[in-house]
Structures are given as C-alpha cells and as structure tokens.
Design a protein around this motif. Structure first.
Motif, mmCIF file in Angstrom:
data_model
loop_
_atom_site.group_PDB
_atom_site.id
_atom_site.type_symbol
_atom_site.label_atom_id
_atom_site.label_comp_id
_atom_site.label_asym_id
_atom_site.label_seq_id
_atom_site.Cartn_x
_atom_site.Cartn_y
_atom_site.Cartn_z
ATOM 1 N N ARG A 104 0.829 -1.209 0.000
ATOM 2 C CA ARG A 104 0.000 0.000 0.000
ATOM 3 C C ARG A 104 0.868 1.265 0.000
ATOM 4 O O ARG A 104 0.660 2.178 -0.782
ATOM 5 C CB ARG A 104 -0.908 -0.003 1.241
ATOM 6 N N MET A 105 1.856 1.298 0.871
ATOM 7 C CA MET A 105 2.676 2.508 0.965
ATOM 8 C C MET A 105 3.563 2.701 -0.266
ATOM 9 O O MET A 105 3.835 3.833 -0.652
ATOM 10 C CB MET A 105 3.509 2.478 2.251
ATOM 11 N N THR A 106 3.995 1.611 -0.890
ATOM 12 C CA THR A 106 4.739 1.724 -2.138
ATOM 13 C C THR A 106 3.878 2.412 -3.185
ATOM 14 O O THR A 106 4.346 3.297 -3.907
ATOM 15 C CB THR A 106 5.196 0.328 -2.622
ATOM 16 N N LEU A 107 2.611 2.043 -3.236
ATOM 17 C CA LEU A 107 1.677 2.692 -4.166
ATOM 18 C C LEU A 107 1.452 4.153 -3.808
ATOM 19 O O LEU A 107 1.571 5.041 -4.653
ATOM 20 C CB LEU A 107 0.316 1.984 -4.135
ATOM 21 N N ALA A 160 9.711 8.439 7.419
ATOM 22 C CA ALA A 160 9.920 7.136 8.061
ATOM 23 C C ALA A 160 9.427 6.015 7.156
ATOM 24 O O ALA A 160 10.097 4.987 7.006
ATOM 25 C CB ALA A 160 9.199 7.097 9.409
ATOM 26 N N TYR A 161 8.271 6.200 6.544
ATOM 27 C CA TYR A 161 7.752 5.171 5.639
ATOM 28 C C TYR A 161 8.672 4.987 4.434
ATOM 29 O O TYR A 161 8.933 3.854 4.006
ATOM 30 C CB TYR A 161 6.327 5.490 5.190
ATOM 31 N N GLU A 162 9.169 6.068 3.891
ATOM 32 C CA GLU A 162 10.091 5.950 2.760
ATOM 33 C C GLU A 162 11.341 5.169 3.161
ATOM 34 O O GLU A 162 11.809 4.302 2.417
ATOM 35 C CB GLU A 162 10.455 7.332 2.218
ATOM 36 N N SER A 163 11.860 5.450 4.341
ATOM 37 C CA SER A 163 13.023 4.722 4.847
ATOM 38 C C SER A 163 12.685 3.254 5.078
ATOM 39 O O SER A 163 13.466 2.354 4.720
ATOM 40 C CB SER A 163 13.518 5.370 6.144
#
Length: 193
Positions: A104-107, A160-163
């Motif tokens: 989900r976060m990649t999208l 933080a999510y990107e990391s």
C-alpha cells in the motif's frame, strides 16, 4: 469454479493491492479488481467509492482511532510525548498486515495518480494533530504553531515510511520511532516544552 467471492473490505483491499503490484495501478481497472475478487462492479462500489479509495483501505476508521488516541491522552502527559505515542499507535499494524502495508505505501508514495487523493487524506490526518496541539496550547487549530507541528509530524511519518520501504525487514515501529526522535531532537518545542 474460480475464486470464491470476497467477504470483507480487507479481502477486497488485498485483492486490489496484489493486482496493483503485479499489473500496475494505472493498468488495473475496477472491473479487473471485481472480477479477481469474484464480485460485481456494483458490489465493489458498496465497499469503496473508487479505485483510489481501495488503495487507501479503511483510512477513515484508522483516523477515528487516531482521534480516539489523542482524546484519551491525560493532561499530565506532555504534548510532545503525546504526539509520539499517538503517531506510533496510529501506525501499529499486526505482523500479518505488514506485507500488505508495504504494498500500500509503495503505491501511495510512488504512484503520481494517487498523489492528489493522498493530499486529501493527509489533510484529514493533519487536522487531528493540529486540533490536539491547538487544545494543548490554547491556540486556534488554523494558526501557525498547530499547523506547523501537524505538517512536520506528517513529513516525519512520510520520511519514516520511505526509509522503511527501502530497508526490507526493518521493524516499522523502530524506523518510525527513530524518525520521531530525530524530529523531536531537532528542536520541536510546543508551548515551551
């Protein structure tokens, strides 16, 4: 016989996220999702208003829990500690949900077509933080301090999510907590704390 029809929003999200991951967000239609889920397009729209919404999952429910966390913070807890704990609680997912969260976060962080939709979701998240800071500082939520704190908190969470996405296997809570520590050490001071 085919795939049995989905019976929950979560199952439908998982079907959609799997399709988005393999076919791409732009190339996947609502019809594709409904067919793979064993449901009709009409049933899809009972669960979600759009393909963009299924990418976000049940974000409104998460926001309600986020608000409840802030509402439950005792007055004896500092504003900065409350921000840290509520943001960590908002991002607390079970181990079995983490692979889906990663998809989900990649999208959400990588698909341009979702960026405008994401802005609306991020604004709702920031409103909760700004309202909390406003209550704690005696300011209006739309004034500078609550708005800056809310947007810095969001930026910290996104970083933080990107990391986390770059570091497969790193525990999300640890990455998020480290990011919040960097933000707080960088000089966040809410109402003289």
């Amino acid at each position: 016989m085919g795939r049995p029809p989905v019976t929950s929003r979560t199952e439908l999200e998982h079907v959609a996220l799997a399709l988005f991951s393999t076919r791409g967000f732009e190339s996947t239609t609502v019809t594709d999702i409904a067919r793979a889920a064993g449901i009709s397009r009409r049933t899809f729209f009972r669960y979600y208003a759009s393909k963009n919404d299924v990418a976000w999952g049940d974000f409104d429910e998460h926001l309600a829990r986020f608000q409840a966390h802030f509402d439950a913070v005792p007055h004896t807890i500092s504003t900065t500690s409350a921000l840290r704990e509520c943001i960590l609680a908002f991002n607390d997912f079970s181990d079995d949900e983490l692979p889906w969260l990663r998809r989900r976060m990649t999208l959400l962080l990588g698909v341009p077509a979702l960026q405008a939709h994401s802005a609306l979701r991020y604004a709702a998240w920031c409103d909760i933080v700004a309202n909390f800071v406003a209550r704690r500082t005696g300011r209006e939520a739309g004034t500078l301090l609550p708005q800056v704190v809310a947007r810095c908190a969001l930026g910290t969470a996104v970083a933080a999510y990107e990391s986390w996405l770059e570091r497969d296997g790193a525990p999300l809570r640890d990455v998020l907590d480290a990011a919040l520590s960097v933000w707080l050490r960088a000089g966040l001071s809410v109402a003289g704390e």
